[in-house]
Design a protein around this motif. Structure first.
Motif, short mmCIF file in Angstrom:
data_model
loop_
_atom_site.label_atom_id
_atom_site.label_comp_id
_atom_site.label_asym_id
_atom_site.label_seq_id
_atom_site.Cartn_x
_atom_site.Cartn_y
_atom_site.Cartn_z
N MET A 40 0.85 -1.18 0.00
CA MET A 40 0.00 0.00 0.00
C MET A 40 0.89 1.23 0.00
N LEU A 41 0.60 2.16 -0.91
CA LEU A 41 1.41 3.38 -1.01
C LEU A 41 0.51 4.61 -0.97
N SER A 42 0.87 5.54 -0.12
CA SER A 42 0.20 6.84 -0.15
C SER A 42 0.83 7.66 -1.26
N ASN A 43 0.16 8.72 -1.67
CA ASN A 43 0.75 9.56 -2.71
C ASN A 43 1.97 10.32 -2.20
N GLN A 44 2.06 10.51 -0.89
CA GLN A 44 3.29 11.07 -0.33
C GLN A 44 4.45 10.11 -0.58
N GLU A 45 4.20 8.82 -0.39
CA GLU A 45 5.25 7.82 -0.62
C GLU A 45 5.59 7.71 -2.11
N VAL A 46 4.57 7.83 -2.96
CA VAL A 46 4.82 7.81 -4.40
C VAL A 46 5.73 8.98 -4.79
N ALA A 47 5.46 10.15 -4.23
CA ALA A 47 6.30 11.32 -4.51
C ALA A 47 7.74 11.07 -4.07
N SER A 48 7.88 10.42 -2.92
CA SER A 48 9.22 10.11 -2.42
C SER A 48 9.95 9.13 -3.34
N ILE A 49 9.24 8.15 -3.86
CA ILE A 49 9.84 7.18 -4.78
C ILE A 49 10.30 7.87 -6.06
N PHE A 50 9.46 8.75 -6.60
CA PHE A 50 9.86 9.52 -7.77
C PHE A 50 11.11 10.34 -7.45
N GLY A 51 11.15 10.91 -6.25
CA GLY A 51 12.31 11.71 -5.86
C GLY A 51 13.59 10.89 -5.83
N ASN A 52 13.49 9.66 -5.31
CA ASN A 52 14.66 8.78 -5.25
C ASN A 52 15.15 8.42 -6.65
N VAL A 53 14.21 8.16 -7.54
CA VAL A 53 14.56 7.77 -8.91
C VAL A 53 15.19 8.94 -9.67
N LEU A 54 14.61 10.14 -9.48
CA LEU A 54 15.08 11.32 -10.21
C LEU A 54 16.20 12.06 -9.49
N ASN A 55 16.48 11.61 -8.26
CA ASN A 55 17.51 12.25 -7.45
C ASN A 55 17.22 13.73 -7.22
N GLN A 56 15.96 14.01 -6.89
CA GLN A 56 15.56 15.37 -6.55
C GLN A 56 14.38 15.29 -5.57
N LYS A 57 14.20 16.33 -4.80
CA LYS A 57 13.12 16.34 -3.83
C LYS A 57 11.80 16.63 -4.54
N ILE A 58 10.83 15.73 -4.37
CA ILE A 58 9.52 15.89 -4.98
C ILE A 58 8.49 16.14 -3.87
N GLU A 59 7.77 17.21 -4.00
CA GLU A 59 6.77 17.56 -2.99
C GLU A 59 5.38 17.08 -3.42
N PHE A 60 4.69 16.40 -2.50
CA PHE A 60 3.31 16.03 -2.78
C PHE A 60 2.39 17.15 -2.31
N ILE A 61 1.52 17.61 -3.22
CA ILE A 61 0.54 18.65 -2.90
C ILE A 61 -0.84 18.07 -3.16
N GLU A 62 -1.66 18.04 -2.14
CA GLU A 62 -2.98 17.44 -2.28
C GLU A 62 -3.90 18.30 -3.15
N MET A 63 -4.45 17.70 -4.17
CA MET A 63 -5.43 18.39 -5.02
C MET A 63 -6.82 18.19 -4.42
N PRO A 64 -7.56 19.26 -4.17
CA PRO A 64 -8.91 19.12 -3.64
C PRO A 64 -9.79 18.29 -4.58
N PRO A 65 -10.61 17.39 -4.03
CA PRO A 65 -11.47 16.55 -4.87
C PRO A 65 -12.34 17.34 -5.83
N LYS A 66 -12.83 18.50 -5.43
CA LYS A 66 -13.70 19.29 -6.30
C LYS A 66 -12.97 19.72 -7.57
#
Length: 205
Positions: free
Chosen positions: A156-182
């Protein structure tokens, strides 16, 4: 067209049927395709089918827009099993890893992942394909007959964790910003919004 499908099954003992669905395409344009694909297999000598469906069928009331088409194929398999002796296995895929690819440009250029908050076990579509291949390669069609398998990723992965995985792969800090459902509902087709709402509400379950 049933007559065209019939030609495709000539000489086949088993078949893989991937229920067709294009996001944004009116469902009525493809209404009969899944039914025809399964029915023509049964009527043209196919003994066993593996159907790639979707997890939404288990939650039809929550995600009706995208579920009806997949459910029609599943129900046709059951009917053909009773009437024609067709053996079947259903693979219900969940959240695809590939669903993150449209966000890749933004992730790489802006160092942020801007999507709704949810927790899911994403799975690569190739692994769903491997599951289908394992079923079809088994000459004992009874082993997986009348079975429905949920195909998910290993964790199970939260989108915060997904952002972190992308950051590790790209070697840069990726920030997760929650998009409002509306906002998400305004940007995406109804079928996708229903899925995302369901995942946000039930991801931890």
């Amino acid at each position: 067209h049933p007559e065209t499908l019939a030609k495709g099954y000539i000489g086949a003992d088993a078949a893989l049927i991937v229920v067709p669905y294009e996001i944004g395409m009116p469902v009525h344009n493809l209404d009969k395709m899944p039914d025809n694909m399964v029915e023509q297999a049964a009527l043209n000598g196919v003994k066993y089918v593996v159907i790639v469906s979707a997890f939404t069928c288990a939650n039809l009331d929550k995600m009706p827009t995208i579920s009806e088409k997949y459910l029609a194929a599943e129900q046709m398999a059951e009917r053909c099993g009773k009437e024609n002796g067709l053996k079947w296995t259903i693979l219900r895929g969940g959240e695809f890893m590939e669903n993150y690819l449209p966000h890749f440009k933004q992730i790489k250029q802006e160092s942020k992942l801007f999507i709704p908050k949810c927790i899911t076990p994403p799975v690569a579509t190739r692994d769903i394909g491997r599951s289908a291949a394992a079923c079809l390669a088994n000459s004992n069609y009874d082993e997986h007959n009348h079975k429905i398998y949920d195909i998910n990723g290993p964790e199970m992965l939260s989108n915060q964790e997904v952002a972190s995985i992308f950051g590790n792969v790209l070697n840069q800090k990726i920030e997760f910003i929650e998009m409002p459902p509306k906002i998400y509902r305004k940007l995406m087709p109804l079928a996708i919004s229903e899925i995302r709402d369901f995942m946000r509400e039930n991801g931890e379950n």
